[in-house]
Design an enzyme around this catalytic site. Structure first.
Site, mmCIF file in Angstrom:
data_model
loop_
_atom_site.group_PDB
_atom_site.id
_atom_site.type_symbol
_atom_site.label_atom_id
_atom_site.label_comp_id
_atom_site.label_asym_id
_atom_site.label_seq_id
_atom_site.Cartn_x
_atom_site.Cartn_y
_atom_site.Cartn_z
ATOM 1 N N ASP A 8 0.877 -1.168 0.000
ATOM 2 C CA ASP A 8 0.000 0.000 0.000
ATOM 3 C C ASP A 8 0.919 1.224 0.000
ATOM 4 O OD1 ASP A 8 -2.305 1.662 0.366
ATOM 5 O OD2 ASP A 8 -1.893 1.699 2.515
ATOM 6 N N ASP A 10 -0.320 5.011 1.024
ATOM 7 C CA ASP A 10 -0.670 5.945 2.103
ATOM 8 C C ASP A 10 -0.670 5.234 3.450
ATOM 9 O OD1 ASP A 10 -1.583 8.544 0.656
ATOM 10 O OD2 ASP A 10 -2.543 6.933 -0.457
ATOM 11 N N SER A 107 -2.793 1.113 -4.397
ATOM 12 C CA SER A 107 -3.050 2.318 -3.612
ATOM 13 C C SER A 107 -4.420 2.919 -3.887
ATOM 14 C CB SER A 107 -1.980 3.362 -3.932
ATOM 15 O OG SER A 107 -2.232 4.581 -3.266
ATOM 16 N N LYS A 140 -10.992 -0.063 -1.795
ATOM 17 C CA LYS A 140 -10.888 -0.875 -0.595
ATOM 18 C C LYS A 140 -12.047 -0.521 0.352
ATOM 19 C CE LYS A 140 -5.846 -0.538 -1.073
ATOM 20 N NZ LYS A 140 -4.596 -0.079 -0.451
ATOM 21 N N ASP A 165 -1.833 -0.883 6.298
ATOM 22 C CA ASP A 165 -1.933 -0.224 7.601
ATOM 23 C C ASP A 165 -3.365 0.002 8.054
ATOM 24 O OD1 ASP A 165 -2.342 3.205 7.149
ATOM 25 O OD2 ASP A 165 -2.110 1.828 5.474
#
Length: 220
Positions: A8, A10, A107, A140, A165
């Protein structure tokens, strides 16, 4: 068996979530809208069109989603030009893992900002595939972007390790059938049920080693 590692962006490689929150909060306020207590958590992982619609309709911005998206992305690009919020050890972690496996990037950032970050960090050529959720039907927590990255890498999702995260990111990678490594952001921690989906939880990028990834989770 691991055939590829998918990062990922960010919250994993750049500490951009505070910047996204500041920019979108200010934009909503300027437009006379109202930021909600759970807005940031809900926004994490949404595709560009999804979050633009959310700001427009749910948060009261009232402008066409395409206008909202363009305005916010322009502001983010200006912030990145001033200072790129790179997380400590990000470049080193990518190079370290990339020496062992092909890398993908999945992303929620728009393609424009992904390109900006990769160019500024010199990591463009490290990623065999870099995709934005702009390029798939759903953002997502849907698995679409992870499945698409695995497809372009030419590997089965079950032989990929995803590094995430956020709650929605963890859910997306897990739903794609990937083994999941979580590196939680202390200011935006994932929800407990999402964190429970991770096969391995690390405290930072310095712990993201070939040895750690080689031992992650369930067999492919």
């Amino acid at each position: 068996m691991t055939d590829a590692v998918v990062f990922d962006l960010d919250g994993v490689l750049i500490d951009s979530e505070p910047v996204w929150e500041q920019v979108r909060r200010a934009y909503v306020a300027e437009a006379g809208g109202r930021w909600l207590p759970d807005s940031q958590q809900r926004l994490m992982g949404m595709s560009t069109l999804e979050w633009a619609r959310y700001l427009s309709a749910d948060l009261g911005v009232g402008r066409p989603p395409e206008v909202v998206a363009a305005d916010v992305i322009d502001r983010m690009a200006r912030r990145y030009a001033q200072e790129l919020p790179l997380l400590p050890g990000a470049v080193e972690a990518v190079h370290r893992v990339g020496e062992r496996w092909p890398l993908g990037l999945a992303s929620s950032s728009p393609a424009r900002l992904i390109g900006t970050v990769l160019e500024a960090t010199g990591l463009t050529n490290r990623f065999a595939v870099a995709m934005s959720t702009e390029e798939v039907p759903r953002g997502k927590p849907a698995p679409d972007v992870y499945l698409a990255v695995a497809g372009r890498l030419g590997v089965a999702p079950g032989t990929c390790v995803a590094v995430e995260d956020s709650s929605n990111g963890l859910r997306a990678a897990h739903a794609a059938g990937m083994r999941v490594v979580a590196i939680p952001h202390p200011a935006y921690p994932p929800q407990p049920d999402a964190l429970a989906l991770a096969d391995l939880v690390l405290g930072g990028l310095d712990e993201l080693t070939v040895e750690a990834l080689s031992g992650t989770g369930r067999p492919a």
